[in-house]
Scaffold this active site. Structure first.
Site, mmCIF file in Angstrom:
data_model
loop_
_atom_site.group_PDB
_atom_site.id
_atom_site.type_symbol
_atom_site.label_atom_id
_atom_site.label_comp_id
_atom_site.label_asym_id
_atom_site.label_seq_id
_atom_site.Cartn_x
_atom_site.Cartn_y
_atom_site.Cartn_z
ATOM 1 C CD GLU A 41 -6.370 4.489 5.923
ATOM 2 O OE1 GLU A 41 -6.066 4.585 4.691
ATOM 3 O OE2 GLU A 41 -5.470 3.940 6.916
ATOM 4 C CG HIS A 95 -8.769 -0.894 6.368
ATOM 5 N ND1 HIS A 95 -7.577 -1.717 5.985
ATOM 6 C CD2 HIS A 95 -8.334 -0.070 7.478
ATOM 7 C CE1 HIS A 95 -6.885 -1.472 7.092
ATOM 8 N NE2 HIS A 95 -7.259 -0.460 7.675
ATOM 9 C CG HIS A 122 -6.546 -3.071 11.728
ATOM 10 N ND1 HIS A 122 -6.463 -2.309 12.621
ATOM 11 C CD2 HIS A 122 -6.362 -2.623 10.755
ATOM 12 C CE1 HIS A 122 -6.045 -1.104 12.255
ATOM 13 N NE2 HIS A 122 -6.428 -1.239 11.002
ATOM 14 C CG HIS A 143 -2.461 -1.197 8.269
ATOM 15 N ND1 HIS A 143 -2.209 0.091 8.253
ATOM 16 C CD2 HIS A 143 -3.765 -1.327 9.016
ATOM 17 C CE1 HIS A 143 -3.378 0.810 8.805
ATOM 18 N NE2 HIS A 143 -4.268 0.129 8.970
HETATM 19 O O1 2HA Z 1 -9.516 3.804 10.861
HETATM 20 O O2 2HA Z 1 -7.738 1.171 10.589
HETATM 21 O O3 2HA Z 1 -6.098 2.152 8.609
HETATM 22 C C1 2HA Z 1 -8.559 3.204 11.439
HETATM 23 C C2 2HA Z 1 -7.627 2.651 10.506
HETATM 24 C C3 2HA Z 1 -6.713 3.231 9.723
HETATM 25 ZN ZN ZN Z 2 -6.219 0.303 9.450
#
Ligand code: 2HA
Ligand code: ZN
Length: 272
Positions: free
Chosen positions: A118, A141, A143, A212
Site C-alpha cells: 500500500e 492502515h 483492519h 477492508h
Molecule cells: O498489507 O493490509 O491492504 C496488507 C494489507 C493490504
Molecule cells: Zn489492508
C-alpha cells in the site's frame, strides 16, 4: 557504523511496540495492516550511515513532493505479530530519490523484501496531510474489526457514518471533529485506491475502506493509534447495541460539547 545501532532508535522501538499492540487488538491478522513514519534525516543519521544504499526500487509513478524524504515502513507480506522479534526483516528504512521516481533502501527488509503493497496510498496520503499540517508524520492502515463490520450494516455515506460514530462515545467528536472520510470498495494496493484515499485526506485524518479497514494519519504514533482506537471503540459500541437505541446524545448536546472543548465539527453533519 554498526547497522544494528538503529535498533536503539526510538522510532524503531515505536514501530515494534505499535505493530505488536495492533496485532494484540486483533486488527492485523496475518500480513494485514501497514505503517509508514516520516523521519528527519538527522534522526536517522545518528544511528545509520545514510550514504550506504542497500538496494533501490522504482515507484509506479514519481512522487516529487516527497523527494529526499526518509521513512520507516512495514514490509510487504510481513506480519505485525513478528516485527517485535525481528525488525530487520519485517520493517525497513527508505529514502525517496531526488526526482521522486525511486526509493533507496537504507536498512531492513533483510530477506530481500520491500515496503508495503500500500506504499502508493501511504505516500500520497503523506503528501496531502503535509499540505494541511506541517507536523504530520504517520500513516497507519489496519483492519480494525468493528469499523470493518460496520461497513456491512451502516449506510455507506461519510457524513452519516461520522454522525453515528460521534454519537457512540462522548469523546469521539472531541478526538475527530474532522469526521471520517469514506471511499468506495476498491482493489487494495492499486494506484487508484491510493489516489482516492489521499483525496479524502485533505479534509479528514481517518478514511474508511469498506469491507477492508481504515487509514489513519497523525503527527505521532500515539496520536494516530489513539485516533483509530477511538473510532474503533465507537464502532464497537455501534455493533454491540445492534440498532436498539433508547437514549443518545442530541445534536444540541454534541454542539455544546464541541463548544466546551473548543473544536469545530465538520460542516453539514449536526443540525444547528
Ligand atoms: O498489507 O493490509 O491492504 C496488507 C494489507 C493490504
Ligand atoms: Zn489492508
Amino acid at each position: 557504523m554498526d547497522s544494528n545501532k538503529i535498533l536503539e532508535a526510538s522510532f524503531i522501538k515505536e514501530m515494534m511496540s505499535t505493530t505488536y499492540n495492533m496485532w494484540r487488538m486483533g486488527w492485523d491478522e496475518r500480513n494485514g495492516g501497514n505503517i509508514s513514519y516520516l523521519l528527519k534525516e538527522e534522526e536517522i543519521a545518528k544511528f545509520l550511515d545514510i550514504s550506504k544504499v542497500i538496494r533501490t526500487m522504482k515507484l509506479p509513478f514519481p512522487i516529487k513532493e516527497l523527494a529526499n524524504r526518509y521513512f520507516v515502513v512495514t514490509g510487504s507480506g510481513k506480519y505485525f505479530k513478528n516485527v517485535i522479534d525481528n525488525p530487520e526483516e519485517n520493517i525497513g528504512i527508505i529514502r525517496v530519490s531526488e526526482d521522486g521516481s525511486y526509493i533507496d533502501i537504507l536498512w531492513g527488509y533483510a530477506d530481500g523484501g520491500r515496503p508495503t503493497s500500500e506504499l502508493v496510498a501511504h505516500f500520497m496520503s503523506h503528501v496531502k496531510r503535509l499540505e494541511v499540517d506541517k507536523n504530520h508524520r504517520i500513516v497507519m492502515h489496519t483492519h480494525a474489526t468493528n469499523l470493518l463490520a460496520m461497513t456491512f450494516v451502516h449506510e455507506l455515506e461519510e457524513q452519516k457514518i461520522t454522525k453515528t460514530l460521534w454519537k457512540m462515545c462522548t469523546e469521539c467528536l472531541v478526538v475527530f471533529p474532522d469526521g471520517v472520510g469514506l471511499i468506495p470498495w476498491m482493489i487494495p494496493g492499486s494506484d487508484e485506491i491510493g489516489i482516492e484515499t489521499a483525496k479524502k485526506m485533505i479534509d479528514h485524518r481517518l478514511v474508511i475502506w469498506p469491507q477492508h479497514g481504515i487509514f489513519g494519519t497523525g503527527t505521532s504514533m500515539d496520536e494516530t493509534f489513539g485516533l483509530i482506537e477511538t473510532a474503533e471503540k465507537a464502532a464497537e459500541i455501534y455493533m454491540l447495541i445492534g440498532g436498539k437505541i433508547k437514549n443518545s446524545m442530541t445534536d444540541k448536546e454534541l454542539n455544546d460539547l464541541a463548544r466546551a472543548f473548543g473544536v469545530s465539527p465538520a460542516e453539514g453533519i449536526l443540525n444547528k
